[in-house]
Scaffold this active site. Sequence first.
Site, PDB file in Angstrom:
ATOM      1  N   GLU A  62       3.503 -67.499 111.707  1.00  0.00           N
ATOM      2  CA  GLU A  62       3.253 -67.255 110.277  1.00  0.00           C
ATOM      3  C   GLU A  62       1.911 -66.551 110.190  1.00  0.00           C
ATOM      4  OE1 GLU A  62       5.568 -67.745 108.158  1.00  0.00           O
ATOM      5  OE2 GLU A  62       6.831 -68.837 109.578  1.00  0.00           O
TER       6      GLU A  62
ATOM      7  N   HIS B 188      10.513 -70.713 106.936  1.00  0.00           N
ATOM      8  CA  HIS B 188       9.246 -69.970 106.935  1.00  0.00           C
ATOM      9  C   HIS B 188       8.074 -70.835 107.386  1.00  0.00           C
ATOM     10  CE1 HIS B 188      11.010 -66.376 105.237  1.00  0.00           C
ATOM     11  NE2 HIS B 188      11.585 -67.104 104.310  1.00  0.00           N
TER      12      HIS B 188
ATOM     13  N   ASP C 100       7.512 -68.207 117.156  1.00  0.00           N
ATOM     14  CA  ASP C 100       7.502 -67.708 115.772  1.00  0.00           C
ATOM     15  C   ASP C 100       6.092 -67.863 115.225  1.00  0.00           C
ATOM     16  OD1 ASP C 100       9.309 -66.900 113.312  1.00  0.00           O
ATOM     17  OD2 ASP C 100       7.897 -68.393 112.589  1.00  0.00           O
TER      18      ASP C 100
ATOM     19  N   ASP D 267      11.349 -72.548 112.480  1.00  0.00           N
ATOM     20  CA  ASP D 267      11.951 -71.230 112.688  1.00  0.00           C
ATOM     21  C   ASP D 267      12.138 -70.945 114.177  1.00  0.00           C
ATOM     22  OD1 ASP D 267      11.839 -71.057 109.989  1.00  0.00           O
ATOM     23  OD2 ASP D 267      10.655 -69.221 109.885  1.00  0.00           O
TER      24      ASP D 267
END
Length: 566
Positions: free
Chosen positions: A93, A231, A91, A236
């Site tokens: 960001e 988030h 994952d 995540d």
Amino acid sequence: MFAYAAGVQLSLDAADRLVELVEERRGPVLADEAARRLFALRSAPVALARSLLSDVVDADARLAWNGDSVTLARPAGADLALEDATYVVVDLETTGLRPGASQICEIGAVRVRGLELEAEFQTLVDPGMPLGPGVSALTGLSNRQLRGSPPPPVAVRRFLAFAGDSVLVAHNARFDLAFLDRETARLTGSRLAAPVLDTVALARRLLAGRVPRASLASLAHWVGASVQPCHRALPDAQATAEVLLALIGLAQERGARTVADLVALQATRTRRVWDKRQLAFGAPQRPGVYLFRDRNDEVLYVGCARDLRARLRSYFRSERLRPAVEAAVGATERIEWRVLGSELEAGLTELRLIRELRPPANARVSRPDRHVWLRKRGDGVVASSSPSPVGPIRSRRRAQLAARALLAEELERPSLALPRLRRRLASLSDARRFEDAARLRDRLNALEDVCRELERLERLRGLERCLLVPAAEPGHVRAFFLAGGRVAAERTLPPGGGAHLEVEAGLAACRRPGELDLDELFLVARFLRRPPAEMTVVALERDAILAALRRHVSMRGVAPLRSVLH
């Protein structure tokens, strides 16, 4: 560095077109035909074709040689049994949604081996650009936290070492893999070669009707994950790993035995319009508008795009089209596209074409003749089609509800009525007159919307700006003159001394009276709120416009304009 990145991008674009061609043929494509299509050659001997294509094919894991033909490769590891495969759930960001314009700011990953969680990877990443307030609010990350972290190339190299040749898994893999692919291509010159699983696509296929949404939060709740998505990259990824294990179990119940079975299970269902995707072949990666035409050459749908090629391809790959658009694509026999210089020009052209042609599949059909104004009638206020100082308002229904909430003496400044109406609403609620309160609430909400629209319109009416964007013609600049609540003029500024004549003509048009165009005004306002990189906004003054034009020529030549608000 710029030349290297541009070369990598050209190679990736060529690989995309080659994959498209193989998919179109539903099988291997001879090297000479592929070279002719890819490089616009009249003829290409096989030896020359192989030489031209070798860099593209060898650098892309999706492609492989089959004798003198190019075919789609089967990813390594696809034939592994589900319980024998190693999965790396990742994952990211990021600072935004678009690779290139945005950067990675955190990577989190979990390695799953033997269907058990084995190891974790987490790193913050210094994106080399400030985080927007929205990203900071969503993730809790700050620029101070990221300062001193490894840059994207270093962080991605460490992640690739952690992942090895594992099967890659992500929730909405298309997003995460787009960023990883870009950085991997910059590091190695090729894309990621591993099979990719997307828990969104798998969940939609395996849990259809059992969960309301395929969001990570919904799926984590459904499987009872021990980690709540928040988030942040590692939590995540941990939640996604638990979702993956549950989905693998469901897939095994349906007979899936290998990674290839999972990849096939998550594949988008073939739609009836798939065979029409060749209508979009040849579309350029340029801004513009496109028109879907039926067998009688009638226009069914009009749209605009920053990248015509990518947008048109999406109609034949996505499962999610509005029913009217799906019907239009199904009836389309020809796609016409018009290349323009910028996204702004494409948006304005789309709006005008929709008004003129009224395509049946366009939900947004602009009808200025249906705009209404608020005016007095006796002691009350009504919504009228006759112009007045209060308006125009695009929604007749909202205007009618707002009018019922106003007194005649409040018409000149409708926002003054809001405190009175809120007090009245509280009084009705306290008296338990809930039906009356509900009617007043609807009128109050409509009046608040109308007040915001009128305030915004008043600000926009006073704007006097010139918007400079690239023109379709090389070396030229397109100027949009905004004054009096409308796009008063559009002029193409040529290189050299002739530009001042076009600027004078545009300024003269601004001084002439004209009708307010609400739809064009709000469209331009959207670009003013977030100017794209190629747009320059300057004051509506001759010297300021010419100075901005000279800066563009001296600094960028014929490249896109810089976004600078004067």
